[in-house]
Design an enzyme around this catalytic site. Structure first.
Site, short mmCIF file in Angstrom:
data_model
loop_
_atom_site.label_atom_id
_atom_site.label_comp_id
_atom_site.label_asym_id
_atom_site.label_seq_id
_atom_site.Cartn_x
_atom_site.Cartn_y
_atom_site.Cartn_z
N LYS A 141 25.57 32.90 17.87
CA LYS A 141 27.26 31.87 18.37
C LYS A 141 26.67 30.23 17.96
CE LYS A 141 28.59 30.23 23.07
NZ LYS A 141 29.56 31.30 22.64
N GLY A 174 45.62 33.66 41.06
CA GLY A 174 44.47 34.85 40.16
C GLY A 174 43.45 34.06 40.27
N ALA A 175 43.08 33.77 41.91
CA ALA A 175 42.01 33.12 42.85
C ALA A 175 40.70 34.42 42.88
CB ALA A 175 42.32 32.51 44.58
N THR A 176 40.76 35.59 42.99
CA THR A 176 39.90 36.61 43.46
C THR A 176 39.44 36.68 41.84
OG1 THR A 176 41.35 37.96 42.91
CG2 THR A 176 40.80 36.94 45.27
N GLY A 177 39.89 36.39 40.57
CA GLY A 177 39.69 36.86 39.04
C GLY A 177 38.40 36.17 38.25
N ASP A 211 44.35 25.40 25.85
CA ASP A 211 43.82 25.66 25.16
C ASP A 211 41.84 24.90 25.00
OD1 ASP A 211 42.08 25.42 22.38
OD2 ASP A 211 44.12 26.49 20.88
N HIS A 212 41.18 26.04 26.31
CA HIS A 212 39.95 25.54 25.89
C HIS A 212 39.09 24.50 25.33
CE1 HIS A 212 38.19 29.12 25.13
NE2 HIS A 212 37.10 29.12 25.13
N LYS A 237 46.02 31.04 27.57
CA LYS A 237 46.00 31.95 26.69
C LYS A 237 45.68 32.95 27.02
CE LYS A 237 41.52 32.98 24.90
NZ LYS A 237 41.42 33.25 23.18
N ASP A 294 44.16 35.97 19.07
CA ASP A 294 43.06 35.35 19.79
C ASP A 294 41.90 34.14 19.23
OD1 ASP A 294 41.54 36.06 22.66
OD2 ASP A 294 39.65 36.46 21.57
N HIS A 321 42.48 28.30 18.69
CA HIS A 321 42.15 27.31 18.56
C HIS A 321 41.64 26.92 17.03
CE1 HIS A 321 41.37 29.19 22.11
NE2 HIS A 321 40.09 29.55 22.28
P1 NAP Z 1 41.06 38.59 36.10
O1 NAP Z 1 39.64 38.74 36.33
O2 NAP Z 1 41.71 40.25 35.90
O3 NAP Z 1 42.08 38.17 36.90
C1 NAP Z 1 43.23 38.84 37.89
C2 NAP Z 1 43.54 37.85 38.95
O4 NAP Z 1 44.96 38.06 39.26
C3 NAP Z 1 42.74 38.20 40.00
O5 NAP Z 1 42.89 37.26 40.77
C4 NAP Z 1 43.80 39.67 40.76
O6 NAP Z 1 43.26 39.68 41.89
C5 NAP Z 1 45.29 38.83 40.25
N1 NAP Z 1 46.32 39.22 40.43
C6 NAP Z 1 46.43 40.35 39.61
N2 NAP Z 1 47.61 40.87 39.62
C7 NAP Z 1 48.34 40.81 40.67
C8 NAP Z 1 50.13 40.16 41.77
N3 NAP Z 1 50.78 41.14 40.80
N4 NAP Z 1 49.70 39.85 42.64
C9 NAP Z 1 48.60 38.61 42.57
N5 NAP Z 1 48.10 38.44 42.43
C10 NAP Z 1 47.21 39.25 41.48
O7 NAP Z 1 41.34 37.61 35.04
P2 NAP Z 1 40.98 36.56 34.31
O8 NAP Z 1 39.94 37.03 33.16
O9 NAP Z 1 40.66 35.48 35.28
O10 NAP Z 1 42.06 35.99 33.64
C11 NAP Z 1 43.43 35.28 34.03
C12 NAP Z 1 43.69 34.90 33.28
O11 NAP Z 1 43.16 33.42 32.47
C13 NAP Z 1 44.17 36.03 31.81
O12 NAP Z 1 45.47 34.98 31.15
C14 NAP Z 1 43.29 35.66 30.81
O13 NAP Z 1 43.79 35.39 29.57
C15 NAP Z 1 42.67 33.71 30.83
N6 NAP Z 1 41.45 33.72 30.17
C16 NAP Z 1 40.73 33.81 30.81
C17 NAP Z 1 39.26 33.73 30.69
C18 NAP Z 1 38.14 34.17 31.35
O14 NAP Z 1 37.16 33.64 30.61
N7 NAP Z 1 38.24 35.12 32.31
C19 NAP Z 1 39.79 33.10 29.30
C20 NAP Z 1 40.31 32.93 28.85
C21 NAP Z 1 41.43 32.98 28.93
P3 NAP Z 1 44.20 41.15 42.88
O15 NAP Z 1 43.74 41.95 42.57
O16 NAP Z 1 43.22 40.93 44.02
O17 NAP Z 1 45.10 40.41 42.82
#
Ligand code: NAP
Length: 504
Positions: free
Chosen positions: A346, A13-16, A178-179, A149, A236, A241
């Protein structure tokens, strides 16, 4: 300072969003502070057809706000590699495996690997299974898995996920994030309690009237309406938390500061939580959903009008609850929790309210007591405030409340480590103290499931029941008033503009 062992971090999920906002900056801060070994590599996995170069540019963009010493950010980014594939495609794991072996040789990482699953939870089980079947977990070094989570949706789904993970990883290899447990002042709860002779003897039902934990957000659901609709505040925030903070506040002193001993004390608290019957849920818990309102002088819409939210949604955006811990130390002391979105400010704060003295000679004509409070500020301010009573100038017959404050992050906010930085560092050193063990997760889901079942069976006809910009529905105040208590306003609201020791 202990340097981390050499290792490769594989981020799925490195592009997320999480990778960009939290993980890359945290790894950079560890690198900058010299905590991370020079011999490290990060491999990013996602579907987007990026090259190493594009990936590195993105990494650099996410850290550009940090000072760059002599092109250090270029050198840092050169440790990052990108490997595009769909994680459901098992054949791609072979190529990942050979990339990891090449990097093992290049960086002398000796087969040490962290697999960080920063992706939607639906993929966790598949990735773990594929890592195992394609033998990426078989190396000469150590293997660790970091899971984001939410860990399941209820007890049954959490157990199913756990069973899947346990087919590939041992409990010791699984680091459930659990951050909140990475926040400096949450970690400080143990130090404040167990390193001060003045608190621990009073830390029980004889001297403490109640404990209050508030975690409020100004933001609404933003662009996470779809996720929130399937989650709600109870899942959530409360299951993880809020209950983790309750456990740290209530646990007995561990015999040693090891992950096992601390965990074992926390687990006893989860086991001692008074379970609620279906009929008791409404008596002990309050749910809320925000309506429209004014925040920072701007009009904001209600939850039901947010994107990707059902206009007839039954999802709660606020929870207040009263938890009773049935053990020798805490019987009779309510632990109140409240958390929600679109609230007045907040803030995450813990208030420990001590009992009044049996006889107070300094009450004056008003006969008003000012109980001693110990306030632990978790965020955005980090610190402790102790509320005492002292003599007012020119008056010897009444006392006046005064505050003693310590601020943890006032001097140098920039250098206070982020939760993710602390947790990554812990994981790289193999310290699982600040991660949630399966038993903690299981017990907290069991507690929360009763509430969510009752709430999903009884639609909340009163929603929305609090205005955006308020501190939640009035029922949340009533919950405490029934016990002759009230929520202490958070320090920011209560003492706006006052200096800390102005009454001394
Ligand atoms: P996101 O922005 O939607 O990122 C999802 C990632 O998964 C993207 O890099 C996407 O990249 C990749 N992906 C999706 N389907 C894929 C597949 N089939 N194969 C390979 N890669 C795939 O999500 P996020 O916000 O980063 O969250 C990630 C996790 O962290 C979740 O469990 C979320 O609940 C948790 N979390 C996030 C935050 C936050 O602040 N963002 C906070 C607490 C917890 P591609 O589209 O390039 O494939």
């Amino acid at each position: 300072m202990i340097k981390t062992p050499k290792a490769i971090i594989v981020i799925f999920g490195a592009t997320g969003d999480l990778a960009k906002r939290k993980l890359f900056p945290s790894i950079y801060r560890l690198y900058q502070s010299g905590k991370i070994s020079e011999d490290f590599a990060v491999v990013g996995v996602a579907r987007r057809p990026w090259s190493n170069e594009i990936f590195r540019e993105n990494v650099k963009r996410s850290i550009h706000h940090f000072p760059d010493d002599n092109g250090g950010q270029d050198i840092f980014a050169s440790h990052f590699y990108y490997h595009p594939f769909d994680v459901t495609n098992i054949s791609s794991y072979h190529e990942l495996k050979s990339l990891l072996s090449t990097l093992d040789d290049r960086y002398n990482t000796a087969g040490n690997r962290i697999f960080y699953l920063a992706m939607a939870p639906d993929f966790f089980g598949t990735i773990a299974t594929n890592l195992k079947s394609e033998r990426l977990t078989t190396t000469e070094g150590w293997i660790r898995l970091i899971i984001e989570k939410p860990f399941g949706h209820d007890y049954d789904s959490a157990q199913e996920l756990n069973n899947q993970l346990r087919m590939a990883f041992t409990e010791e290899q699984i680091y459930r994030i659990d951050h909140y447990l990475g926040k400096e002042m949450v970690q400080n709860i143990k130090v404040i309690r167990f390193a001060n002779a003045i608190f621990e003897p009073l830390w029980n039902s004889q001297y403490i009237a109640n404990v209050q934990i508030t975690s409020s957000e100004i933001l609404g659901v933003e662009d996470r309406g779809r996720y929130y609709e399937s989650s709600g505040t109870l899942r959530d925030m409360v299951q993880n938390h809020m209950l983790q903070m309750v456990a740290l506040l209530a646990m007995d002193p561990p015999i040693k500061l090891t992950a096992e001993e601390i965990r074992s004390e926390k687990i006893k608290i989860f086991r001692a939580l008074k379970p609620l019957s279906n009929n008791e849920v409404e008596q002990y818990f309050v749910r809320g959903q925000y309506g429209p309102g004014i925040i920072n002088e701007n009009k904001v819409v209600g939850y039901k009008e947010e994107n990707d939210v059902d206009p007839a949604s039954n999802t709660e955006t606020f929870v207040a609850g009263k938890l009773m811990i049935e053990n020798f130390r805490w019987t009779g002391v309510p632990f109140y929790i409240r958390t929600g979105k679109r609230m007045q400010e907040k803030s995450t704060e813990i208030v420990i309210q001590f009992k009044d003295l049996p006889m107070n000679l300094y009450l004056g004509q008003e006969r008003k007591t000012h109980p001693n409070l110990l306030v632990i500020h978790i965020q955005p301010d980090e610190g402790i405030t102790l509320h005492l009573n002292a003599q007012k100038t020119n008056s010897s017959v009444t006392s006046t409340p005064i505050r003693l404050s310590y601020c943890n992050n006032c001097a140098d906010k920039m250098n206070t480590p982020e939760a993710y930085e602390i947790l990554l560092y812990d994981c790289m050193r193999g310290d699982s103290t600040n991660f949630a063990h399966w038993e903690e997760v299981a017990l907290s889901w069991k507690f929360v499931d009763v509430i969510s079942n009752v709430w999903s069976n009884n639609k909340a006809t009163e929603f929305p029941n609090y205005e955006s910009g308020s501190m939640g529905p009035k029922e949340s105040d009533v919950l405490l008033e029934k016990d002759d208590f009230h929520w202490w306003p958070t320090i920011t609201t209560r003492f706006k503009g006052e200096s800390d020791n102005e009454n001394i």
